[in-house]
Design a protein around this motif. Structure first.
Motif, PDB file in Angstrom:
ATOM      1  N   TYR A   1       0.872  -1.154   0.058  1.00  0.00           N
ATOM      2  CA  TYR A   1       0.225   0.076   0.203  1.00  0.00           C
ATOM      3  C   TYR A   1       0.938   1.074  -0.032  1.00  0.00           C
ATOM      4  N   MET A   2       1.853   1.465   1.010  1.00  0.00           N
ATOM      5  CA  MET A   2       2.834   2.369   0.940  1.00  0.00           C
ATOM      6  C   MET A   2       3.472   2.750  -0.424  1.00  0.00           C
ATOM      7  N   ARG A   3       3.598   1.734  -1.155  1.00  0.00           N
ATOM      8  CA  ARG A   3       4.437   1.843  -2.594  1.00  0.00           C
ATOM      9  C   ARG A   3       3.538   2.565  -3.382  1.00  0.00           C
ATOM     10  N   MET A   4       2.268   1.912  -3.441  1.00  0.00           N
ATOM     11  CA  MET A   4       1.369   2.672  -4.214  1.00  0.00           C
ATOM     12  C   MET A   4       1.053   4.049  -3.961  1.00  0.00           C
ATOM     13  N   TYR A   5       1.059   4.426  -2.585  1.00  0.00           N
ATOM     14  CA  TYR A   5       0.753   5.629  -2.048  1.00  0.00           C
ATOM     15  C   TYR A   5       1.877   6.608  -2.536  1.00  0.00           C
ATOM     16  N   GLN A   6       3.152   6.255  -2.481  1.00  0.00           N
ATOM     17  CA  GLN A   6       4.165   6.884  -2.518  1.00  0.00           C
ATOM     18  C   GLN A   6       4.558   7.623  -4.120  1.00  0.00           C
ATOM     19  N   LEU A   7       3.809   6.615  -4.902  1.00  0.00           N
ATOM     20  CA  LEU A   7       4.012   6.743  -6.538  1.00  0.00           C
ATOM     21  C   LEU A   7       3.141   7.862  -6.829  1.00  0.00           C
ATOM     22  N   LEU A   8       2.028   8.295  -5.886  1.00  0.00           N
ATOM     23  CA  LEU A   8       1.389   9.517  -6.375  1.00  0.00           C
ATOM     24  C   LEU A   8       1.913  10.832  -6.042  1.00  0.00           C
ATOM     25  N   HIS A   9       3.090  10.867  -5.104  1.00  0.00           N
ATOM     26  CA  HIS A   9       3.533  12.191  -5.020  1.00  0.00           C
ATOM     27  C   HIS A   9       4.979  12.303  -4.862  1.00  0.00           C
ATOM     28  N   ALA A  10       5.736  11.008  -5.180  1.00  0.00           N
ATOM     29  CA  ALA A  10       7.297  10.997  -4.799  1.00  0.00           C
ATOM     30  C   ALA A  10       7.969  11.028  -6.421  1.00  0.00           C
ATOM     31  N   LEU A  11       7.261  11.160  -7.313  1.00  0.00           N
ATOM     32  CA  LEU A  11       7.959  11.218  -8.753  1.00  0.00           C
ATOM     33  C   LEU A  11       8.056  12.514  -9.373  1.00  0.00           C
ATOM     34  N   GLU A  12       7.734  13.510  -8.524  1.00  0.00           N
ATOM     35  CA  GLU A  12       7.755  14.866  -9.202  1.00  0.00           C
ATOM     36  C   GLU A  12       9.168  15.649  -8.377  1.00  0.00           C
ATOM     37  N   LYS A  13       9.361  16.641  -9.374  1.00  0.00           N
ATOM     38  CA  LYS A  13      10.800  17.357  -8.928  1.00  0.00           C
ATOM     39  C   LYS A  13      10.189  18.941  -8.453  1.00  0.00           C
ATOM     40  N   PRO A  14      10.900  19.660  -7.888  1.00  0.00           N
ATOM     41  CA  PRO A  14      10.493  20.742  -7.592  1.00  0.00           C
ATOM     42  C   PRO A  14      10.217  21.754  -8.709  1.00  0.00           C
ATOM     43  N   LEU A  15      11.102  21.399  -9.734  1.00  0.00           N
ATOM     44  CA  LEU A  15      10.840  22.273 -11.110  1.00  0.00           C
ATOM     45  C   LEU A  15       9.637  22.230 -11.638  1.00  0.00           C
ATOM     46  N   SER A  16       8.757  21.329 -11.390  1.00  0.00           N
ATOM     47  CA  SER A  16       7.435  21.316 -11.987  1.00  0.00           C
ATOM     48  C   SER A  16       6.684  22.484 -11.551  1.00  0.00           C
ATOM     49  N   ILE A  17       6.929  22.997 -10.106  1.00  0.00           N
ATOM     50  CA  ILE A  17       6.095  23.990  -9.727  1.00  0.00           C
ATOM     51  C   ILE A  17       6.100  25.194 -10.588  1.00  0.00           C
ATOM     52  N   THR A  18       7.325  25.451 -11.177  1.00  0.00           N
ATOM     53  CA  THR A  18       7.319  26.851 -12.200  1.00  0.00           C
ATOM     54  C   THR A  18       6.947  26.478 -13.430  1.00  0.00           C
ATOM     55  N   ILE A  19       6.565  25.148 -13.839  1.00  0.00           N
ATOM     56  CA  ILE A  19       5.915  24.797 -15.279  1.00  0.00           C
ATOM     57  C   ILE A  19       4.620  25.413 -15.469  1.00  0.00           C
ATOM     58  N   LYS A  20       4.345  26.203 -16.566  1.00  0.00           N
ATOM     59  CA  LYS A  20       3.056  26.664 -16.906  1.00  0.00           C
ATOM     60  C   LYS A  20       2.213  25.636 -16.997  1.00  0.00           C
ATOM     61  N   ARG A  21       0.985  25.519 -16.404  1.00  0.00           N
ATOM     62  CA  ARG A  21      -0.054  24.266 -16.683  1.00  0.00           C
ATOM     63  C   ARG A  21      -1.470  25.254 -17.066  1.00  0.00           C
ATOM     64  N   ASN A  22      -2.192  24.212 -17.815  1.00  0.00           N
ATOM     65  CA  ASN A  22      -3.545  25.209 -18.387  1.00  0.00           C
ATOM     66  C   ASN A  22      -4.503  25.511 -17.186  1.00  0.00           C
ATOM     67  N   ASN A  23      -4.540  24.658 -16.430  1.00  0.00           N
ATOM     68  CA  ASN A  23      -5.519  24.676 -15.299  1.00  0.00           C
ATOM     69  C   ASN A  23      -4.847  24.373 -14.043  1.00  0.00           C
ATOM     70  N   LEU A  24      -5.541  24.891 -12.914  1.00  0.00           N
ATOM     71  CA  LEU A  24      -4.966  24.591 -11.437  1.00  0.00           C
ATOM     72  C   LEU A  24      -5.286  23.031 -11.254  1.00  0.00           C
ATOM     73  N   PHE A  25      -4.168  22.753 -10.259  1.00  0.00           N
ATOM     74  CA  PHE A  25      -4.143  21.242  -9.813  1.00  0.00           C
ATOM     75  C   PHE A  25      -4.163  20.136 -10.894  1.00  0.00           C
ATOM     76  N   GLU A  26      -3.437  20.618 -11.796  1.00  0.00           N
ATOM     77  CA  GLU A  26      -3.265  19.675 -12.939  1.00  0.00           C
ATOM     78  C   GLU A  26      -1.839  19.016 -13.151  1.00  0.00           C
ATOM     79  N   ASN A  27      -1.683  17.881 -13.070  1.00  0.00           N
ATOM     80  CA  ASN A  27      -0.144  17.413 -13.194  1.00  0.00           C
ATOM     81  C   ASN A  27       0.426  17.666 -14.418  1.00  0.00           C
ATOM     82  N   PRO A  28       1.585  17.812 -14.457  1.00  0.00           N
ATOM     83  CA  PRO A  28       2.878  17.852 -15.463  1.00  0.00           C
ATOM     84  C   PRO A  28       2.454  16.589 -16.307  1.00  0.00           C
TER      85      PRO A  28
END
Length: 507
Positions: free
Chosen positions: A113-140
């Motif tokens: 269960y913890m492996r599945m849960y970590q896949l939801l938020h552990a694959l992203e880098k801090p640089l993705s915060i500055t990437i422009k996205r079309n909508n709010l709460f949208e994943n890169p």
């Protein structure tokens, strides 16, 4: 000679008898004193119990009460707390739940269960915060492709939009709910209600969630709520709503801080979560209510809530529109004097959700209550190489509740990001003090502090030993990330560098 020896023996015997009589008298006196002390102690036992309870409530204050730290301002500036643990009523229910499963099988299921849960938020880098996205709460795009491949399917199979609308209409007719009380966001959110989340919780996954995530989530909720209670002592909520409540973890901490509140509502779509939550919470909170969706809460006599929480939920919702609709509908249910909290894991993904929520709230003319000291955009989101997060320690399950290995720690740290907002501008104590973003860096005769100021800027200050008590050097050693800095800004050295003496020339 024989007579002399006999006289000496007789004298020794007389002396022994005298000492024995004196010792007996002393023992009798001591017994009388001890009996009197016991009788007086029985009357003082109740007072000692009351004093012990008061001491337990003020443990945090006593930890920091030292020779140079006795001020109430220092206690106001400190937000970190010792390791927190679950209430005893919850531990008793946990023993019954975990005893039904073999420990090895439950431990292995919890790891999956913890492996599945970590896949939801552990694959992203801090640089993705500055990437422009079309909508709010949208994943890169790169993160969305990885999650679609590795995590469970996005939607339930065999359901169409027309079938969903028919089910919604039947559900409303059964409960006789008035459509006028539903806002547009809740109507659209009902269309996403039957869509599966990223993790499809069954019975074993629900118990695994109880084993791995509940103690940390309870500690996080305790820290956030106590922080709000410290900054706003006049806040007196009368109702509470927890969206995506799981088994009701945040409701337990809310009941601990506000025991007189009876209107506690939990919204959880999963059936196994609701069943386990009712079983675990029945002794600790008798008036708790579990609902399947927000539309089912219309049967209540009140439409608005003073305290709303949505914690560790957005990362498990796949569709960005469903994330936005959930926050939009909860914001509409918040009362004018209420507080709404969004909590996410302390990862780049969690901070990105927090930052998107912050931007949307500022556009809605809302106000930020905690943890920020300003009402501007987040300065960390502009950099892209760090993210704002906090940490809180909690005690693991006791051995009599769930067995553990020797190498497992008894105290674990949970990292999280959060944002508390309101529709009213709260006047808080210590609002003008900057907040320490990371733990102080201790160097030789000075400390380095990274701060987020009340002007919405990031600063790095050097606290030297020459600043002394007035500059906060001795107090800074006992501060951690998330605490406030209540001292004025001073140069690195208040006195300046001392002039070196010129070396003596040897002739």
């Amino acid at each position: 000679m024989i007579i002399l020896r006999a006289s000496f023996q007789f004298a020794r015997r007389v002396k022994q008898l005298k000492t024995s009589l004196i010792n007996d008298e002393k023992k009798q006196d001591i017994d009388k004193i001890s009996e009197g002390f016991k009788e007086s102690k029985k009357g003082d036992d109740k007072e000692e119990i009351k004093q012990n309870q008061q001491n337990l409530d003020n443990v945090q204050k006593k930890v920091f009460e030292k020779k140079f730290i006795k001020s109430s301002e220092f206690l106001m500036a400190c937000s970190h707390q010792p390791a927190l643990s679950l209430p005893e009523e919850i531990l008793k229910k946990a023993r019954k739940v975990f005893s039904k499963y073999p420990p090895d099988e439950l431990r292995e299921a919890s790891y999956k269960y913890m492996r599945m849960y970590q896949l939801l938020h552990a694959l992203e880098k801090p640089l993705s915060i500055t990437i422009k996205r079309n909508n709010l709460f949208e994943n890169p795009e790169n993160l969305q492709k990885l999650t679609e491949k590795k995590v469970i399917h996005l939607y339930k199979k065999g359901t169409s939009e027309q079938e969903l609308l028919d089910k919604i209409f039947e559900r409303r007719q059964k409960k006789d709910l008035s459509l006028d009380r539903l806002n547009s966001a809740e109507q659209k959110l009902e269309e996403f209600h039957n869509f599966a989340s990223a993790i499809d919780y069954d019975q074993i996954l629900t118990v695994s969630y109880f084993l791995r995530k509940v103690p940390g989530s309870f500690a996080v909720s305790q820290k956030i709520m106590q922080e709000i209670q410290k900054r706003n002592p006049n806040f007196n909520p009368q109702s509470m709503l927890d969206y995506g409540s799981g088994i009701g973890t945040w409701a337990w901490s809310f009941k601990k801080l506000y025991p007189d509140v009876k209107n506690i509502v939990c919204v959880e779509p999963n059936l196994y979560m609701r069943k386990l939550g009712k079983f675990v919470s029945q002794d600790y909170i008798k008036d708790i209510k579990f609902y399947e969706s927000l539309s089912h809460t219309l049967e209540l006599s009140y439409d608005y809530f003073d305290f709303i929480s949505i914690a560790f939920v957005l990362e498990e919702i796949n569709h960005p529109e469903a994330r936005f609709l959930a926050l939009q509908s909860l914001w509409a249910k918040l009362s004018e004097n209420g507080i709404m909290i969004l909590a996410c894991p302390g990862s780049p993904t969690g901070f990105r959700f927090i930052n998107d929520f912050r931007e949307w709230i500022l556009k809605q003319k809302g106000f930020i209550v905690a943890p920020c000291q300003h009402q501007q955009t987040c300065p960390m989101a502009k950099e892209g190489f760090q993210w704002c997060h906090f940490k809180q320690m909690f005690t693991a399950w006791p051995k009599d509740v769930f067995p553990k290995y020797i190498y497992e720690n008894t105290a674990v740290t949970e990292k999280f990001s959060y944002l508390a907002v309101s529709k009213k501008n709260w006047i808080q104590e210590g609002q003008e003090w900057p907040r320490i973003t990371f733990d102080p860096l201790k160097r030789g005769k000075h400390l380095i502090l990274d701060m987020c100021t009340e002007q919405g800027k990031l600063e790095r200050r050097i606290i030297a030993k020459s600043h002394g008590k007035e500059g906060g050097y001795y107090e800074a050693k006992h501060l951690n990330g998330g605490d406030l800095w209540r001292f004025p800004k001073l140069p690195p050295s208040k006195v300046g560098k001392k002039r070196r003496k010129q070396p003596v020339k040897i002739l």
